[in-house]
Design a protein around this motif. Structure first.
Motif, PDB file in Angstrom:
ATOM      1  N   ARG A   1     -12.867  -6.884 -30.262  1.00  0.00           N
ATOM      2  CA  ARG A   1     -13.828  -6.994 -29.166  1.00  0.00           C
ATOM      3  C   ARG A   1     -13.495  -6.006 -28.062  1.00  0.00           C
ATOM      4  O   ARG A   1     -14.377  -5.336 -27.515  1.00  0.00           O
ATOM      5  CB  ARG A   1     -13.838  -8.421 -28.607  1.00  0.00           C
ATOM      6  CG  ARG A   1     -14.511  -9.446 -29.499  1.00  0.00           C
ATOM      7  CD  ARG A   1     -14.901 -10.681 -28.717  1.00  0.00           C
ATOM      8  NE  ARG A   1     -13.752 -11.327 -28.096  1.00  0.00           N
ATOM      9  CZ  ARG A   1     -12.997 -12.236 -28.696  1.00  0.00           C
ATOM     10  NH1 ARG A   1     -13.259 -12.588 -29.938  1.00  0.00           N
ATOM     11  NH2 ARG A   1     -11.985 -12.793 -28.073  1.00  0.00           N
ATOM     12  N   SER A   2     -12.206  -5.904 -27.723  1.00  0.00           N
ATOM     13  CA  SER A   2     -11.790  -4.971 -26.681  1.00  0.00           C
ATOM     14  C   SER A   2     -12.095  -3.538 -27.084  1.00  0.00           C
ATOM     15  O   SER A   2     -12.540  -2.731 -26.272  1.00  0.00           O
ATOM     16  CB  SER A   2     -10.287  -5.124 -26.400  1.00  0.00           C
ATOM     17  OG  SER A   2      -9.993  -6.408 -25.897  1.00  0.00           O
TER      18      SER A   2
ATOM     19  N   ARG B   1      -9.736 -10.495 -30.742  1.00  0.00           N
ATOM     20  CA  ARG B   1      -9.757 -10.006 -29.356  1.00  0.00           C
ATOM     21  C   ARG B   1      -9.570  -8.496 -29.299  1.00  0.00           C
ATOM     22  O   ARG B   1     -10.198  -7.814 -28.490  1.00  0.00           O
ATOM     23  CB  ARG B   1      -8.671 -10.707 -28.544  1.00  0.00           C
ATOM     24  CG  ARG B   1      -8.970 -12.155 -28.208  1.00  0.00           C
ATOM     25  CD  ARG B   1      -8.062 -12.656 -27.094  1.00  0.00           C
ATOM     26  NE  ARG B   1      -6.659 -12.638 -27.482  1.00  0.00           N
ATOM     27  CZ  ARG B   1      -6.022 -13.663 -28.028  1.00  0.00           C
ATOM     28  NH1 ARG B   1      -6.685 -14.792 -28.292  1.00  0.00           N
ATOM     29  NH2 ARG B   1      -4.750 -13.590 -28.348  1.00  0.00           N
ATOM     30  N   ARG B   2      -8.697  -7.961 -30.161  1.00  0.00           N
ATOM     31  CA  ARG B   2      -8.477  -6.511 -30.192  1.00  0.00           C
ATOM     32  C   ARG B   2      -9.772  -5.784 -30.567  1.00  0.00           C
ATOM     33  O   ARG B   2     -10.129  -4.769 -29.977  1.00  0.00           O
ATOM     34  CB  ARG B   2      -7.392  -6.166 -31.206  1.00  0.00           C
ATOM     35  CG  ARG B   2      -6.001  -6.655 -30.857  1.00  0.00           C
ATOM     36  CD  ARG B   2      -5.338  -5.789 -29.791  1.00  0.00           C
ATOM     37  NE  ARG B   2      -3.929  -6.133 -29.677  1.00  0.00           N
ATOM     38  CZ  ARG B   2      -3.420  -7.022 -28.842  1.00  0.00           C
ATOM     39  NH1 ARG B   2      -4.233  -7.683 -28.025  1.00  0.00           N
ATOM     40  NH2 ARG B   2      -2.127  -7.250 -28.804  1.00  0.00           N
TER      41      ARG B   2
ATOM     42  N   THR C   1     -17.950 -14.168 -31.299  1.00  0.00           N
ATOM     43  CA  THR C   1     -17.595 -15.489 -30.789  1.00  0.00           C
ATOM     44  C   THR C   1     -18.794 -16.393 -30.570  1.00  0.00           C
ATOM     45  O   THR C   1     -18.648 -17.480 -30.045  1.00  0.00           O
ATOM     46  CB  THR C   1     -16.859 -15.349 -29.442  1.00  0.00           C
ATOM     47  OG1 THR C   1     -17.724 -14.693 -28.507  1.00  0.00           O
ATOM     48  CG2 THR C   1     -15.583 -14.546 -29.595  1.00  0.00           C
TER      49      THR C   1
ATOM     50  N   GLN D   1      -7.255 -14.864 -34.194  1.00  0.00           N
ATOM     51  CA  GLN D   1      -7.744 -14.775 -32.820  1.00  0.00           C
ATOM     52  C   GLN D   1      -7.269 -13.511 -32.123  1.00  0.00           C
ATOM     53  O   GLN D   1      -8.017 -12.883 -31.371  1.00  0.00           O
ATOM     54  CB  GLN D   1      -7.291 -16.014 -32.047  1.00  0.00           C
ATOM     55  CG  GLN D   1      -7.993 -17.290 -32.464  1.00  0.00           C
ATOM     56  CD  GLN D   1      -7.366 -18.516 -31.828  1.00  0.00           C
ATOM     57  OE1 GLN D   1      -6.166 -18.735 -31.925  1.00  0.00           O
ATOM     58  NE2 GLN D   1      -8.178 -19.320 -31.173  1.00  0.00           N
ATOM     59  N   VAL D   2      -6.024 -13.126 -32.385  1.00  0.00           N
ATOM     60  CA  VAL D   2      -5.474 -11.937 -31.722  1.00  0.00           C
ATOM     61  C   VAL D   2      -6.239 -10.689 -32.153  1.00  0.00           C
ATOM     62  O   VAL D   2      -6.679  -9.894 -31.317  1.00  0.00           O
ATOM     63  CB  VAL D   2      -3.977 -11.777 -32.037  1.00  0.00           C
ATOM     64  CG1 VAL D   2      -3.443 -10.463 -31.469  1.00  0.00           C
ATOM     65  CG2 VAL D   2      -3.186 -12.947 -31.475  1.00  0.00           C
TER      66      VAL D   2
ATOM     67  N   HIS E   1     -16.961 -16.727 -36.705  1.00  0.00           N
ATOM     68  CA  HIS E   1     -15.790 -16.091 -37.299  1.00  0.00           C
ATOM     69  C   HIS E   1     -16.127 -15.483 -38.647  1.00  0.00           C
ATOM     70  O   HIS E   1     -15.634 -14.414 -38.997  1.00  0.00           O
ATOM     71  CB  HIS E   1     -14.661 -17.106 -37.462  1.00  0.00           C
ATOM     72  CG  HIS E   1     -13.394 -16.487 -37.926  1.00  0.00           C
ATOM     73  ND1 HIS E   1     -13.065 -16.400 -39.255  1.00  0.00           N
ATOM     74  CD2 HIS E   1     -12.384 -15.890 -37.244  1.00  0.00           C
ATOM     75  CE1 HIS E   1     -11.903 -15.794 -39.378  1.00  0.00           C
ATOM     76  NE2 HIS E   1     -11.470 -15.471 -38.186  1.00  0.00           N
TER      77      HIS E   1
ATOM     78  N   SER F   1      -1.554  -2.814 -28.051  1.00  0.00           N
ATOM     79  CA  SER F   1      -2.640  -2.911 -27.073  1.00  0.00           C
ATOM     80  C   SER F   1      -2.828  -1.554 -26.417  1.00  0.00           C
ATOM     81  O   SER F   1      -1.868  -0.894 -26.054  1.00  0.00           O
ATOM     82  CB  SER F   1      -2.312  -3.968 -26.009  1.00  0.00           C
ATOM     83  OG  SER F   1      -3.295  -3.977 -24.997  1.00  0.00           O
TER      84      SER F   1
ATOM     85  N   TRP G   1      -9.766 -19.523 -38.393  1.00  0.00           N
ATOM     86  CA  TRP G   1      -8.831 -18.412 -38.218  1.00  0.00           C
ATOM     87  C   TRP G   1      -7.837 -18.335 -39.368  1.00  0.00           C
ATOM     88  O   TRP G   1      -7.259 -17.274 -39.621  1.00  0.00           O
ATOM     89  CB  TRP G   1      -8.090 -18.556 -36.889  1.00  0.00           C
ATOM     90  CG  TRP G   1      -8.996 -18.586 -35.710  1.00  0.00           C
ATOM     91  CD1 TRP G   1      -9.243 -19.646 -34.891  1.00  0.00           C
ATOM     92  CD2 TRP G   1      -9.827 -17.524 -35.221  1.00  0.00           C
ATOM     93  NE1 TRP G   1     -10.163 -19.314 -33.929  1.00  0.00           N
ATOM     94  CE2 TRP G   1     -10.531 -18.016 -34.112  1.00  0.00           C
ATOM     95  CE3 TRP G   1     -10.037 -16.202 -35.625  1.00  0.00           C
ATOM     96  CZ2 TRP G   1     -11.436 -17.237 -33.394  1.00  0.00           C
ATOM     97  CZ3 TRP G   1     -10.933 -15.426 -34.907  1.00  0.00           C
ATOM     98  CH2 TRP G   1     -11.622 -15.942 -33.808  1.00  0.00           C
TER      99      TRP G   1
ATOM    100  N   ALA H   1     -19.185  -9.129 -28.565  1.00  0.00           N
ATOM    101  CA  ALA H   1     -18.616 -10.462 -28.333  1.00  0.00           C
ATOM    102  C   ALA H   1     -19.595 -11.558 -28.742  1.00  0.00           C
ATOM    103  O   ALA H   1     -19.192 -12.623 -29.185  1.00  0.00           O
ATOM    104  CB  ALA H   1     -18.233 -10.618 -26.861  1.00  0.00           C
TER     105      ALA H   1
END
Length: 300
Positions: free
Chosen positions: A222-223, A219-220, A237, A215-216, A251, A292, A189, A233
Motif C-alpha cells: 500500500r505504501s 502495508r508495504r 483493505t 499484514q506487514v 485480503h 522500509s 493473513w 488501499a
C-alpha cells in the motif's frame, strides 16, 4: 390487495434492490481491483525502493547466498507448544528449555515430507509455528489457537488435502478461495503462508506460485502504491457489506493483485546491478517485509 400482501411485496422489492446493490458493489470493487493490477504492474518499484532493496541485499548477500530467503529463520519457544501432539520431528523437542530457530528451508522440507505422506496437519503445525514465532500468548493467538484448530476442526486433514489439490489442479487464487472460511481461527493473513509453503512442493497448474502476503507486506505494498501516486488501499483493505467477511475478501483481492506485481517487480529489481539476477520472487517478498523506504531509508 390486502395490507399484508402489499407489505410482503414491498419487502421482496427491497430485498431484490439490496441484492442488486451488493452485486453492483462487488462488480465495482472488481473493476477497481483490475485497475490496480494493471497500474501496479506497469509502474512497479520507484527509485527509492530500488535503492533501499539494493542496500538490504548488500547487507544480507552473505547470509542468503542462494538468492532465496531459505535461511530466513524464526525464533520460537518449543515448551510453549507442549500440548500440541502433532509435532514435526525435525523441529526442536517441546521438552527443550529456552528458544529454538526454524528456517524457511526447514519448514519447506517438513511440508514436502508431510504432503508426500498425506499428513497435512503436520504441515499446518510447522507453518503455524513458523508464522507465529514467539508472538501471541499461551492463552491467546499462538499455541492455544493452534490447539483448538487441531482438535476442533472436523475433517481438518481432508480440508487441507483438498486445498492443496486445488492448487495443483488450478491455481493459487482458487486454492485461497477454497480455504477461506473453512477453518475457524485460521485467519486470512495465514492463508498465504500455508499456500506459500505448499507451493514449494506442489506446482500450480496455472498462474504464478503463491507468495506470502501478511499484514506487514500488505502495508508495504500500500505504501509503495501511494508513493507513486496510486491508492489501492480500498482494494487491499476494503470491507464488504456485512462485517468481518470483508477482511478476508479484501485480503484475497490483495493476494491476487500482489502476485503479478511481485513477479514483475522481481524482474525489475533483478535487472539492476545491486540484486542477484537469479533471485526468486520470494526473495523480494522477504526483502519488502524487512525493508522500509517510505519516509526514510530505514531497513530492519
Amino acid at each position: 390487495m390486502s395490507h399484508r400482501l402489499r407489505y410482503n411485496g414491498a419487502c421482496s422489492r427491497q430485498k431484490a434492490m439490496g441484492r442488486a446493490e451488493i452485486r453492483g458493489w462487488f462488480m465495482n470493487r472488481q473493476d477497481r481491483a483490475n485497475a490496480v493490477d494493471r497500474e501496479m504492474s506497469a509502474r512497479l518499484l520507484p527509485d527509492a525502493a530500488l535503492e533501499a532493496l539494493g542496500g538490504w541485499w548488500g547487507q544480507n548477500a552473505v547470509r542468503l547466498t542462494d538468492g532465496t530467503p531459505g535461511a530466513h529463520t524464526v525464533r520460537y519457544t518449543p515448551s510453549r507448544w507442549a500440548h500440541i501432539t502433532t509435532w514435526p520431528s525435525i523441529m526442536a523437542s517441546t521438552f527443550q528449555a529456552g528458544d529454538a530457530d526454524v528456517s524457511r528451508t526447514q519448514v519447506a522440507s517438513i511440508v514436502a515430507d508431510a504432503l508426500e505422506r498425506g499428513a497435512y496437519e503436520d504441515a499446518l503445525v510447522a507453518i503455524y509455528v513458523w508464522g507465529k514465532g514467539k508472538s501471541g500468548s499461551p492463552a491467546g493467538s499462538g499455541p492455544a489457537t493452534l490447539h483448538k484448530i487441531l482438535l476442533g476442526t472436523e475433517g481438518l486433514n481432508a480440508i487441507l488435502a483438498s486445498v492443496v489439490n486445488t492448487l495443483r489442479e488450478q491455481d493459487a487464487e482458487a486454492a485461497y478461495a477454497e480455504l477461506r472460511g473453512r477453518i475457524a481461527g485460521f485467519g486470512p493473513w495465514f492463508y498465504s503462508k500455508f499456500l506459500y509453503f505448499a507451493g514449494k512442493s506442489v506446482r500450480a497448474a496455472s498462474g504464478t506460485q503463491p507468495l506470502i502476503l501478511d499484514q506487514v507486506l500488505a502495508r508495504r505494498v500500500r505504501s509503495l502504491a501511494q508513493a507513486v501516486g496510486r491508492r489501492p488501499a480500498t482494494t487491499l483493505t476494503a470491507r464488504s457489506p456485512g462485517g468481518s467477511g470483508g477482511t478476508q475478501t479484501g485480503h484475497r483481492t490483495a493476494t491476487r493483485s500482489t502476485s503479478p506485481f511481485m513477479q514483475a517487480a522481481s524482474r525489475q529489481v533483478a535487472a539492476t546491478h545491486s540484486w542477484p539476477s537469479d533471485a526468486t520472487p520470494d526473495l523480494l517478498e522477504f526483502a519488502l517485509f524487512r525493508t522500509s523506504w517510505i519516509g526514510s531509508a530505514e531497513a530492519t
